[in-house]
Design an enzyme around this catalytic site. Sequence first.
Site, short mmCIF file in Angstrom:
data_model
loop_
_atom_site.label_atom_id
_atom_site.label_comp_id
_atom_site.label_asym_id
_atom_site.label_seq_id
_atom_site.Cartn_x
_atom_site.Cartn_y
_atom_site.Cartn_z
N GLU A 44 -9.86 41.46 8.11
CA GLU A 44 -9.09 40.36 7.54
C GLU A 44 -9.32 39.09 8.35
O GLU A 44 -9.31 39.10 9.59
CB GLU A 44 -7.60 40.74 7.56
CG GLU A 44 -6.67 39.70 6.97
CD GLU A 44 -5.22 40.18 6.93
OE1 GLU A 44 -4.38 39.45 6.39
OE2 GLU A 44 -4.94 41.29 7.43
N LYS A 113 -4.94 37.93 -1.25
CA LYS A 113 -3.89 38.86 -0.82
C LYS A 113 -2.60 38.63 -1.61
O LYS A 113 -2.09 37.51 -1.67
CB LYS A 113 -3.64 38.68 0.68
CG LYS A 113 -2.76 39.74 1.31
CD LYS A 113 -2.72 39.54 2.83
CE LYS A 113 -1.96 40.67 3.53
NZ LYS A 113 -2.00 40.50 5.01
N CYS A 147 -5.07 44.46 3.88
CA CYS A 147 -4.06 44.86 4.87
C CYS A 147 -2.75 45.37 4.23
O CYS A 147 -2.71 46.47 3.69
CB CYS A 147 -3.79 43.69 5.82
SG CYS A 147 -2.94 44.18 7.35
#
Length: 265
Positions: A44, A113, A147
């Site tokens: 990330e 995200k 994540c």
Amino acid sequence: MPPLRTALLQSSGRPGSVDDNLRALDAAAGRAAAAGAGLLVCPEMFLTGYAIDADVHRLAEPADGDAADTVADIAVRHGLAVLYGYPERDGEVVYNSAQLIGPDGARLGNYRKTHLFGCFEEKWFTPGDDTVVQAELGGLRVGIMICYDVEFPENVRAHALAGTDLLLVPTALMHPAEFVAESVVPVRAFENQMYIAYVNRTGPEGEFEFVGLSCLAGPDGVARARAGRDPELVIGDADPELLRASRENNPYLQGRRPALYTSLV
């Protein structure tokens, strides 16, 4: 169909220096290609660093910006696909994004995200709205998330229902949440009958301590490759034949009764 050899670059690079991180990516791509990998997955925000505060906005680039062109050149020269995390600028808005570049330099998929983690991310980023982003690579349907997204069962199940074979998850997992890398990710792979490439940052950065423990988890819940706590390049195979056999033996998706789950949404 041969396995897709997948290289996981566990590294925090040099926070704040895009040029240094692109050089590190280039070197890792060379090592991965020499080991026969067809795909390199970075963590990330690898392009810029994670804990860089206002530099998130200063260093943010559009999905088709200069850095994307450089990554495309790296992918072509080494003959492999590259998935990298970066801050994406779209007008005045900045997303925590990950982009997949094919071995021919084509932009195959860009994911924003959807579930931001903590005050730091909520301050600097806007959440994305598209849960499932996929591309075809090496005979597999490859999906992308980032994540914290993988910690939501609904997210990964959406990918499973959309046919994802290999889920790429660049991450910035911090202490004391080691159990996510050690336990949650292999379970997600098993319960959704897919491979998951979970690739973490490592070491101290700002107020955070990243824990490494990157892994390529298989549909049998076994980590086919596992890193320790230090910077490392680990390699494993996403095998379509193992995936096919595992899905025959573990028919979770066919056994679902969606009418019973309507209260979840």
